[in-house]
Design a protein around this motif. Structure first.
Motif, PDB file in Angstrom:
ATOM      1  N   LYS A   1      -3.343 -11.375  -0.331  1.00  0.00           N
ATOM      2  CA  LYS A   1      -4.489 -10.586   0.069  1.00  0.00           C
ATOM      3  C   LYS A   1      -4.028  -9.329   0.644  1.00  0.00           C
ATOM      4  CE  LYS A   1      -7.013 -12.981  -2.259  1.00  0.00           C
ATOM      5  NZ  LYS A   1      -7.603 -13.095  -3.946  1.00  0.00           N
ATOM      6  N   LYS A   2      -2.969  -8.335   0.711  1.00  0.00           N
ATOM      7  CA  LYS A   2      -2.464  -7.371   1.542  1.00  0.00           C
ATOM      8  C   LYS A   2      -3.712  -6.588   0.423  1.00  0.00           C
ATOM      9  CE  LYS A   2       1.379  -4.928   1.506  1.00  0.00           C
ATOM     10  NZ  LYS A   2       1.864  -4.240   2.706  1.00  0.00           N
ATOM     11  N   VAL A   3      -4.340  -5.964   1.284  1.00  0.00           N
ATOM     12  CA  VAL A   3      -4.806  -4.134   1.384  1.00  0.00           C
ATOM     13  C   VAL A   3      -4.115  -2.986   2.283  1.00  0.00           C
ATOM     14  CG1 VAL A   3      -7.317  -5.364   0.789  1.00  0.00           C
ATOM     15  CG2 VAL A   3      -6.584  -5.132   3.035  1.00  0.00           C
ATOM     16  N   ASP A   4      -3.039  -3.192   2.717  1.00  0.00           N
ATOM     17  CA  ASP A   4      -2.597  -1.645   3.095  1.00  0.00           C
ATOM     18  C   ASP A   4      -1.272  -1.961   2.770  1.00  0.00           C
ATOM     19  OD1 ASP A   4      -2.117  -3.767   4.898  1.00  0.00           O
ATOM     20  OD2 ASP A   4      -2.069  -2.580   6.118  1.00  0.00           O
ATOM     21  N   ASP A   5      -0.758  -0.036   3.163  1.00  0.00           N
ATOM     22  CA  ASP A   5       0.404  -0.113   2.463  1.00  0.00           C
ATOM     23  C   ASP A   5       0.875   0.645   3.530  1.00  0.00           C
ATOM     24  OD1 ASP A   5       3.192  -0.466   1.537  1.00  0.00           O
ATOM     25  OD2 ASP A   5       2.221  -0.859  -0.295  1.00  0.00           O
ATOM     26  N   ARG A   6       1.813   1.696   3.646  1.00  0.00           N
ATOM     27  CA  ARG A   6       2.664   2.263   4.210  1.00  0.00           C
ATOM     28  C   ARG A   6       2.091   4.181   3.713  1.00  0.00           C
ATOM     29  NH1 ARG A   6       8.266   2.345   3.509  1.00  0.00           N
ATOM     30  NH2 ARG A   6       7.602   0.469   2.266  1.00  0.00           N
ATOM     31  N   PRO A   7       2.211   4.874   4.127  1.00  0.00           N
ATOM     32  CA  PRO A   7       1.570   6.500   3.401  1.00  0.00           C
ATOM     33  C   PRO A   7       2.659   6.609   3.514  1.00  0.00           C
ATOM     34  CG  PRO A   7       2.206   6.361   6.446  1.00  0.00           C
ATOM     35  CD  PRO A   7       2.056   4.779   6.015  1.00  0.00           C
ATOM     36  N   TYR A   8       2.754   7.860   2.074  1.00  0.00           N
ATOM     37  CA  TYR A   8       3.359   8.426   1.278  1.00  0.00           C
ATOM     38  C   TYR A   8       3.378   9.264   1.792  1.00  0.00           C
ATOM     39  CZ  TYR A   8       3.732   5.801  -3.770  1.00  0.00           C
ATOM     40  OH  TYR A   8       4.041   5.331  -4.451  1.00  0.00           O
ATOM     41  N   GLY A   9       4.588  10.078   2.294  1.00  0.00           N
ATOM     42  CA  GLY A   9       5.471  10.878   2.807  1.00  0.00           C
ATOM     43  C   GLY A   9       5.343  11.187   4.387  1.00  0.00           C
ATOM     44  N   GLY A  10       6.011   9.302   4.664  1.00  0.00           N
ATOM     45  CA  GLY A  10       5.314   9.074   5.831  1.00  0.00           C
ATOM     46  C   GLY A  10       4.820   9.709   7.007  1.00  0.00           C
ATOM     47  N   GLY A  11       5.254   9.070   8.101  1.00  0.00           N
ATOM     48  CA  GLY A  11       3.698   8.829   9.518  1.00  0.00           C
ATOM     49  C   GLY A  11       3.395   7.600   9.914  1.00  0.00           C
ATOM     50  N   PRO A  12       2.744   7.615  10.716  1.00  0.00           N
ATOM     51  CA  PRO A  12       2.641   7.050  11.639  1.00  0.00           C
ATOM     52  C   PRO A  12       1.616   5.442  11.003  1.00  0.00           C
ATOM     53  CG  PRO A  12       0.690   8.107  12.527  1.00  0.00           C
ATOM     54  CD  PRO A  12       2.031   8.336  11.823  1.00  0.00           C
TER      55      PRO A  12
END
Ligand code: SAH
Length: 223
Positions: free
Chosen positions: A57-68
């Motif tokens: 039930k994951k709804v988030d992921d790391r940002p493309y292009g990097g960053g916090p």
């Protein structure tokens, strides 16, 4: 007016919209004649997590292009929107807002316009670093900010917008006839008892307010 709030934390918002004036406005009240009132507003919640196809039930992921930080994924939010208003016939009467600190500043005029032009208001609340920008594009949504400060989530902004817009819906304030926004400028108000004691001092209601002279009271309030 029907409000639809898309949020990962509906349990944070529900007690607020179910209480006091907003709570009452969602109920039909039985009574004689003018005392019986129909429902003035509806508030519904949609949790993107319920629309996640991920087995955790994951709804988030790391940002493309990097960053916090993490970004809320577009698809669960889009599916939540689809569930809320996707099948409504008159799509012109639906307005979608995404909460964001960089958006257009929300104000009373906007609340009034929303009530005039739309039957359904969808508010999407972000968490983490925000929601994948494609949501805004896909839904032709407007980004709205409630002020120049950054909160940890869009729930308070969504609630502020629902609250302020709902009180513009005819009948929501009912006997509370204090809708005229100019009354906000009257920052002096008192109620019983006439004298209170605080740190051995007596604090009294200014005489003019107990005088019954409404012309004088209005003058005082207008200041
Ligand atoms: N990194 C983001 C801020 C994320 S704050 C940025 O710099 O723009 C997390 C979420 O809180 C946002 O997605 C938004 O939905 C909400 N939010 C925070 N402050 C807000 C404000 N002033 N008005 C409206 N929404 C806000």
């Amino acid at each position: 007016m029907h409000f639809h709030i898309i949020t990962l934390f509906p349990e944070v918002c529900e007690p607020y919209t179910n209480s006091s004036i907003l709570g009452r406005a969602q109920k039909t009240e039985k009574g004689k004649g003018a005392k019986s009132r129909g429902k003035k507003i509806s508030v519904s919640y949609y949790n993107p997590r319920d629309f996640s196809t991920n087995k955790h039930k994951k709804v988030d992921d790391r940002p493309y292009g990097g960053g916090p930080g993490m970004v809320m994924q577009a698809e669960p939010v889009l599916k939540a929107w689809q569930k809320a208003v996707g099948r409504k016939k008159d799509q012109k009467r639906i307005k979608t807002l995404v909460m964001g600190p960089r958006g257009k500043k929300f104000e009373t005029k906007m609340a009034k316009d929303l009530v005039k032009k739309y039957d359904h208001l969808v508010g999407s609340s972000g968490r983490y670093e925000g929601i994948d920008t494609r949501v805004q594009k896909a839904l032709k949504a407007e980004e709205i900010s409630i002020g120049d400060y950054v909160l940890t989530g869009g729930e308070l902004p969504a609630l502020a917008i629902v609250d302020s817009t709902a009180r513009q819906v005819p009948g929501v304030l009912g006997e509370f006839t204090s809708l005229e926004e100019e009354r906000i400028s009257s920052n002096e108000m008192y109620t019983r008892p006439e004298t209170i004691e605080w740190k051995k001092k007596k604090l009294k209601v200014p005489k003019v307010f107990t005088s019954g002279n409404h012309a004088e009271i209005d003058k005082k309030r207008a200041r």
